[in-house]
Design a protein around this motif. Sequence first.
Motif, PDB file in Angstrom:
ATOM      1  N   MET A  86      -0.160   3.305  -2.970  1.00  0.00           N
ATOM      2  CA  MET A  86      -1.131   4.255  -2.444  1.00  0.00           C
ATOM      3  C   MET A  86      -0.481   5.001  -1.274  1.00  0.00           C
ATOM      4  O   MET A  86      -0.856   4.822  -0.124  1.00  0.00           O
ATOM      5  CB  MET A  86      -2.379   3.474  -1.970  1.00  0.00           C
ATOM      6  CG  MET A  86      -3.601   4.331  -1.801  1.00  0.00           C
ATOM      7  SD  MET A  86      -5.110   3.323  -1.820  1.00  0.00           S
ATOM      8  CE  MET A  86      -5.497   3.204  -0.098  1.00  0.00           C
ATOM      9  N   SER A 126      -7.105  14.656  -0.965  1.00  0.00           N
ATOM     10  CA  SER A 126      -8.360  14.807  -0.219  1.00  0.00           C
ATOM     11  C   SER A 126      -8.668  16.268   0.093  1.00  0.00           C
ATOM     12  O   SER A 126      -9.710  16.569   0.676  1.00  0.00           O
ATOM     13  CB  SER A 126      -8.302  14.018   1.096  1.00  0.00           C
ATOM     14  OG  SER A 126      -8.040  12.667   0.846  1.00  0.00           O
ATOM     15  N   ARG A 148       0.841  -1.203   0.000  1.00  0.00           N
ATOM     16  CA  ARG A 148       0.000   0.000   0.000  1.00  0.00           C
ATOM     17  C   ARG A 148       0.869   1.244   0.000  1.00  0.00           C
ATOM     18  O   ARG A 148       0.568   2.225  -0.664  1.00  0.00           O
ATOM     19  CB  ARG A 148      -0.938   0.012   1.202  1.00  0.00           C
ATOM     20  CG  ARG A 148      -1.810   1.258   1.188  1.00  0.00           C
ATOM     21  CD  ARG A 148      -2.838   1.287   2.249  1.00  0.00           C
ATOM     22  NE  ARG A 148      -2.242   1.287   3.554  1.00  0.00           N
ATOM     23  CZ  ARG A 148      -2.930   1.094   4.668  1.00  0.00           C
ATOM     24  NH1 ARG A 148      -4.215   0.863   4.631  1.00  0.00           N
ATOM     25  NH2 ARG A 148      -2.334   1.115   5.830  1.00  0.00           N
ATOM     26  N   TYR A 202     -10.509   4.835   3.116  1.00  0.00           N
ATOM     27  CA  TYR A 202      -9.366   4.375   2.345  1.00  0.00           C
ATOM     28  C   TYR A 202      -8.992   2.958   2.752  1.00  0.00           C
ATOM     29  O   TYR A 202      -8.633   2.713   3.902  1.00  0.00           O
ATOM     30  CB  TYR A 202      -8.166   5.305   2.548  1.00  0.00           C
ATOM     31  CG  TYR A 202      -8.341   6.678   1.940  1.00  0.00           C
ATOM     32  CD1 TYR A 202      -8.910   6.825   0.679  1.00  0.00           C
ATOM     33  CD2 TYR A 202      -7.945   7.814   2.613  1.00  0.00           C
ATOM     34  CE1 TYR A 202      -9.074   8.080   0.106  1.00  0.00           C
ATOM     35  CE2 TYR A 202      -8.095   9.073   2.041  1.00  0.00           C
ATOM     36  CZ  TYR A 202      -8.661   9.188   0.790  1.00  0.00           C
ATOM     37  OH  TYR A 202      -8.819  10.432   0.229  1.00  0.00           O
ATOM     38  N   ASP A 203      -9.100   2.054   1.815  1.00  0.00           N
ATOM     39  CA  ASP A 203      -8.671   0.663   1.997  1.00  0.00           C
ATOM     40  C   ASP A 203      -9.338   0.015   3.212  1.00  0.00           C
ATOM     41  O   ASP A 203      -8.704  -0.683   3.989  1.00  0.00           O
ATOM     42  CB  ASP A 203      -7.143   0.610   2.121  1.00  0.00           C
ATOM     43  CG  ASP A 203      -6.601  -0.744   1.721  1.00  0.00           C
ATOM     44  OD1 ASP A 203      -7.285  -1.467   0.972  1.00  0.00           O
ATOM     45  OD2 ASP A 203      -5.492  -1.091   2.166  1.00  0.00           O
ATOM     46  N   LYS A 220     -11.311   4.930  -1.570  1.00  0.00           N
ATOM     47  CA  LYS A 220     -10.381   4.126  -2.384  1.00  0.00           C
ATOM     48  C   LYS A 220     -10.269   2.784  -1.703  1.00  0.00           C
ATOM     49  O   LYS A 220     -10.078   2.698  -0.491  1.00  0.00           O
ATOM     50  CB  LYS A 220      -8.989   4.749  -2.447  1.00  0.00           C
ATOM     51  CG  LYS A 220      -8.871   5.961  -3.324  1.00  0.00           C
ATOM     52  CD  LYS A 220      -7.435   6.402  -3.434  1.00  0.00           C
ATOM     53  CE  LYS A 220      -7.377   7.671  -4.262  1.00  0.00           C
ATOM     54  NZ  LYS A 220      -6.078   7.918  -4.818  1.00  0.00           N
ATOM     55  N   ASP A 221     -10.397   1.719  -2.476  1.00  0.00           N
ATOM     56  CA  ASP A 221     -10.228   0.390  -1.922  1.00  0.00           C
ATOM     57  C   ASP A 221      -9.685  -0.517  -3.010  1.00  0.00           C
ATOM     58  O   ASP A 221     -10.361  -0.761  -4.006  1.00  0.00           O
ATOM     59  CB  ASP A 221     -11.548  -0.155  -1.364  1.00  0.00           C
ATOM     60  CG  ASP A 221     -11.325  -1.213  -0.317  1.00  0.00           C
ATOM     61  OD1 ASP A 221     -10.463  -2.103  -0.541  1.00  0.00           O
ATOM     62  OD2 ASP A 221     -11.981  -1.164   0.731  1.00  0.00           O
ATOM     63  N   ARG A 222      -8.483  -1.000  -2.820  1.00  0.00           N
ATOM     64  CA  ARG A 222      -7.837  -1.837  -3.832  1.00  0.00           C
ATOM     65  C   ARG A 222      -8.358  -3.279  -3.828  1.00  0.00           C
ATOM     66  O   ARG A 222      -8.102  -4.020  -4.744  1.00  0.00           O
ATOM     67  CB  ARG A 222      -6.324  -1.920  -3.578  1.00  0.00           C
ATOM     68  CG  ARG A 222      -5.617  -0.645  -3.471  1.00  0.00           C
ATOM     69  CD  ARG A 222      -4.132  -0.849  -3.168  1.00  0.00           C
ATOM     70  NE  ARG A 222      -3.766  -1.922  -2.273  1.00  0.00           N
ATOM     71  CZ  ARG A 222      -3.838  -1.870  -0.941  1.00  0.00           C
ATOM     72  NH1 ARG A 222      -4.320  -0.799  -0.372  1.00  0.00           N
ATOM     73  NH2 ARG A 222      -3.461  -2.866  -0.204  1.00  0.00           N
ATOM     74  N   VAL A 230      -2.236  10.519  -0.968  1.00  0.00           N
ATOM     75  CA  VAL A 230      -3.683  10.294  -0.905  1.00  0.00           C
ATOM     76  C   VAL A 230      -4.345  11.413  -0.102  1.00  0.00           C
ATOM     77  O   VAL A 230      -5.375  11.958  -0.507  1.00  0.00           O
ATOM     78  CB  VAL A 230      -4.001   8.909  -0.288  1.00  0.00           C
ATOM     79  CG1 VAL A 230      -5.474   8.764   0.022  1.00  0.00           C
ATOM     80  CG2 VAL A 230      -3.538   7.802  -1.228  1.00  0.00           C
ATOM     81  N   TYR A 260     -14.220  10.712   0.439  1.00  0.00           N
ATOM     82  CA  TYR A 260     -13.180  10.148  -0.410  1.00  0.00           C
ATOM     83  C   TYR A 260     -13.097   8.653  -0.162  1.00  0.00           C
ATOM     84  O   TYR A 260     -13.045   8.206   0.982  1.00  0.00           O
ATOM     85  CB  TYR A 260     -11.828  10.818  -0.140  1.00  0.00           C
ATOM     86  CG  TYR A 260     -11.815  12.250  -0.594  1.00  0.00           C
ATOM     87  CD1 TYR A 260     -11.464  12.564  -1.901  1.00  0.00           C
ATOM     88  CD2 TYR A 260     -12.199  13.272   0.255  1.00  0.00           C
ATOM     89  CE1 TYR A 260     -11.468  13.870  -2.345  1.00  0.00           C
ATOM     90  CE2 TYR A 260     -12.215  14.589  -0.182  1.00  0.00           C
ATOM     91  CZ  TYR A 260     -11.847  14.879  -1.477  1.00  0.00           C
ATOM     92  OH  TYR A 260     -11.874  16.175  -1.916  1.00  0.00           O
TER      93      TYR A 260
END
Length: 141
Positions: A23, A32, A19, A108-109, A137-139, A28, A135
């Motif tokens: 990321m 934001s 990560r 996030y994640d 984001k999630d891989r 990140v 915001y």
Amino acid sequence: MRRKKGLKSAPDVFMDAVRGIFMPSAAVIKDSFIEKGMKVIEFGAGSGSFAAPASKAAGRGGVVYTACVIPEKEEQAGKKRASMPNIVPVGFPDTKLSDASVDRVLLYDVFHLVENKKDLLKEAYRVLRLDGRLYFKDRRM
């Protein structure tokens, strides 16, 4: 076989390293658009890797609320919070924050880790100001 309390498993260490490459938390958080004096909530907050740069971005007049979704990670997050007085832990899923009280919601994640995603999103929506931003984001989805 049980792990000793406070020790990370090899997959945890590996995922944190990956990560950090793909990321990076500081980048990140920069994306934001957190400004000085803002109130921010980070759902997840297990490793504290996003809360720390968010704390710096919000500055002394701002607050970063951290809602740990995995109780076992709370101790790890607490250690990182110790040197940052504007980071305040809150509960999950009920943060007990006022309606429309935060400028930024950070997911996030974390979404893949939450069992009841609907409750998470309802709480995020409830605490977010009308002119605030969420915001996500999630891989791992």
